[in-house]
Design an enzyme around this catalytic site. Sequence first.
Site, mmCIF file in Angstrom:
data_model
loop_
_atom_site.group_PDB
_atom_site.id
_atom_site.type_symbol
_atom_site.label_atom_id
_atom_site.label_comp_id
_atom_site.label_asym_id
_atom_site.label_seq_id
_atom_site.Cartn_x
_atom_site.Cartn_y
_atom_site.Cartn_z
ATOM 1 N N GLY A 160 24.485 70.649 -64.877
ATOM 2 C CA GLY A 160 25.196 72.099 -65.656
ATOM 3 C C GLY A 160 25.370 71.965 -67.060
ATOM 4 O O GLY A 160 24.329 71.543 -67.697
ATOM 5 N N CYS A 161 26.151 72.802 -67.151
ATOM 6 C CA CYS A 161 26.082 73.254 -68.853
ATOM 7 C C CYS A 161 26.505 72.009 -69.711
ATOM 8 O O CYS A 161 26.198 72.019 -70.785
ATOM 9 C CB CYS A 161 27.401 74.132 -69.148
ATOM 10 N N TYR A 162 27.212 70.967 -69.403
ATOM 11 C CA TYR A 162 27.503 69.654 -70.255
ATOM 12 C C TYR A 162 26.277 68.917 -70.342
ATOM 13 O O TYR A 162 26.259 67.762 -71.013
ATOM 14 C CB TYR A 162 28.551 69.241 -69.848
#
Length: 358
Positions: free
Chosen positions: A149-151
């Site tokens: 995901g985003c990280y």
Amino acid sequence: MSERAAFINQVTTAVPSQDVHKAFLAWAEQRLPDERQRSVFRRMAERSGINHRWSVLPTTAGGGSPVADGGLYADAPPPTSERMRIYAETAPELALAAIAKLDAGAIARTTHLVVASCTGFVAPGVDQIIARRLGLANHVERTLIGFMGCYAAIAALRTAYHIVRSEPAARVLVVTVELSTLHLQFTDDMEALLGMLQFGDGAAAAIVSADATGLRIDRPFAIAMEDSETLIQWAIGETGFVMQLSGEVPGRIGSALEKPWIRERILDAVDAGKIDSWAVHAGGRSILDAVQRGFDLPANALDRSREVLADFGNMSSSTLMFVLAAILRQSDEGERSGVALAFGPGLAAEGFRYERAA
């Protein structure tokens, strides 16, 4: 500088050519059952801080968006298999567009390739496709970071950091590529539609090495927040990847940043007001607001993140790379130290401190 230091020397970015934001807003509004909900949706969209989002999906024969007649989403939700076929074709192309903007000599000296992507799967992987298309040596070591995901950009850069610190002669090509618009879901749930209106496609590439130019990566950190595993979920469904993004996320982030042990992990005993610059994942306006309030930052502290959000939306793992690219591009002698920070499924926060090379 220490011989064991690792630096982000360059960051370049790329987005597709089709802006789908306005078309999505019109499509999503029509799916809501009554005018009261549509009015709320319009108001929330206006407050999102997003003006543009870009998609790899082609325009229709008449120049329309993917939700127009003849588009991928015109009639019924396509199966995951069709979405993954498009991913296999277009993810490498977008990644290579970002890589092409890097210094050609730096690419030629690549010893390691780290690729992050959570919006699709293909085998041989995107990492292998990129390596082959670039003509990299067949002994280049590859790492593929998926579904974080985003990280994931933090994980990719942290991986490069550890490689360079253990092998100072290493030159790591880091790539993020995300095609979030492949996962549009047909729903009349307002929370789900508000979540989807944030996401766009984008790719970024970086060179990480021991060369003392750019931003020095320092003190990586990872924080898993308690009792938060249901707040951001990302599941593979029959019609694409389905995200569940709770409205509680900004509040939970804000309360987490008040905890002394979390502040210590992120700031390393430095007062937030003494941090010169911030590279915060632009996951949404409310998340940026939560970080700004949580650290009591000046009004302009997250301007670069807000500009990325406005111009591109949330591109999952690529978003933070766009912010870092802006920091490198807009050199400011007063910005010597900074914090890179991203949030994602878990709910977790990951990041690192950075310092501008002398």
